[in-house]
Design a protein around this motif. Sequence first.
Motif: not given
Length: 637
Positions: A40-45, A152-158
Amino acid sequence: MTTAEKDTSYKTDALIASDIDAYLDTHQHKTLLRFITCGSVDDGKSTLIGRLLYDSKMIFEDQLAALEADSKTSGTQGAEIDFALLVDGLAAEREQGITIDVAYRYFATEKRKFIVADTPGHEQYTRNMVTGASTADLAVILIDARKGVLTQTRRHSYLANLIGIRHIVLAVNKMDLVGYDRATFDKIVAEYTEFATSIGIDTFTAIPISGFKGDNITALSPKMPWFTGPALLPHLETVELDQTADQARPFRMAVQWVNRPNLDFRGFSGTISSGSIRPGDAVRVLPSGKTSTISRIVTLDGDLDQAVAGQSVTLCFADEIDCSRGQVITAADAPAEVADQFEATLVWMDEDRLLPGRPYWMKIGTQTVSVAVQEPKYQIDINTLEHLATKTLDLNAIGVANITTDRDIPFAAYAEDQDLGGFILIDKMTNRTVAAGMIHFSLRRAQNVHWQATDLGREHHAAMKHQTPAVVWMTGLSGSGKSTIANLVEKKLARMNRHTFLLDGDNVRHGLNKDLGFTDADRVENIRRVGEVAKLMTDAGLIVLTAFISPFRAEREMVRGMMQPGEFIEVLIDTPLADAEKRDVKGLYKKARSGQLKNFTGIDSPYEAPESPEIRIDTTAMTADEAAQMIVDYLIP
């Protein structure tokens, strides 16, 4: 310099050169891991990637100095470095503090080389994330320890699982901001495990980290003694790649280029996607099905006795058989499937929604074909994984639909072969990439329905009528005069003993297309059906006259593509909207203006006029009879 000094100098230079050669040779033979960071946004990627670059000493001194200066400008406190600035290259990213584009970075350690893609966290940039994930071996899913598992965690994992990434790292970031609390970490891992299991992710590696502070990045942190490893970088260095699995599958190579430098050499160049090949092996070329054996495997460094998945080679055949770019060379005894209808998952990546029935370009492997997408079977709710009913797909939507190509293509299920099962869709008018797709399987009817050859073809039918078949496609606004002119053209051709048939927009909606409305999707299907009927009529040798608004260029080009070259004659009945509205014999414009009639072309639905029609009729400068004669003169010079 004395002779002894010169000798010593030469020996030193030789040793240095030898060390460099040894280093380069070692570096060249390191394995390469491609991975993405997402979440997700601002998770520190971006911060995490910057930290990896910094810790692997892949930053030059001038870059470090600029980074320190930029960190002060960005407001980083004290002597801390804002590692995200190493990756967030766009001015818009720095201003907003988010990642917008996909940023690729390269770094290496003593054990492995890496290419990492920093993908955006915002939902509106999901398409960028799909682009970054398409070539990745591993995904690092970041979670802010303070926020837990988000949409977004779920979306990107999916998406990562859907695209076929087999290695997942759950990096619970910003542990320093929750006091390195183990309970927080365990709670997030438990929640993510439940979701991951529901979408088919059987295993993943969970690591608590602080990208900003460097905890558990290159080595285990004493601040989290309860975590026994591995740290992130050592895990990335040792995770096993899937190259062995690729080599174990049957041989596949899509032809990228026919290499014919002279009359004495003919080879077929490409990158082997799976399996292995040796001279003497029997191969089959798809979709034609022709067979031969391999006579040579040619590379820039000389001929090979064997080539395996991942290598770029030129294959020479023992026999002269047809093979061209886009075709697929396979093992003769284990060929890929061939079909023209499939079920596939689509990730819609364009702001303009999917129009079922509209033709798009489909790029799969090294070939490009025309494809039509049917109305989606369902859309997937990322949070609940529920299958939702839908008639289209909007930006970032994920759905399942049947697709039909204009010819047979070799393919494999995406789960088995990403090269032959993955594709993108391209808008024919704008050349924008609108979707990424993954083939599930071919439809049974694609295997059971075959073209039945007939003894009498279109040439015979045309010769009996003593005419050249044609489709005169009249397009224009409602009230422009299409039907009137089409009727006059047919009467003039009848007096010349020409065999014709008139397809009128209103008339076909009483029968063939009575089930269709006037939405954009229904308009597309309306024209597709009419195009198929017109094609059958030209096969019968007829001159087909049509009068349809047909507001979209893409569908008119679709019909043109169905016909023989030169057979489709586009006629723009060019009438100003004001003039068409004045005629309004049916009272349609009045209803549209008052809001009683929705999706009316020219009012609340667009009309895309032809850019280069064969004939343009200016109804303000000629009568209907003159316009009809102009069309007849074009048809019968």
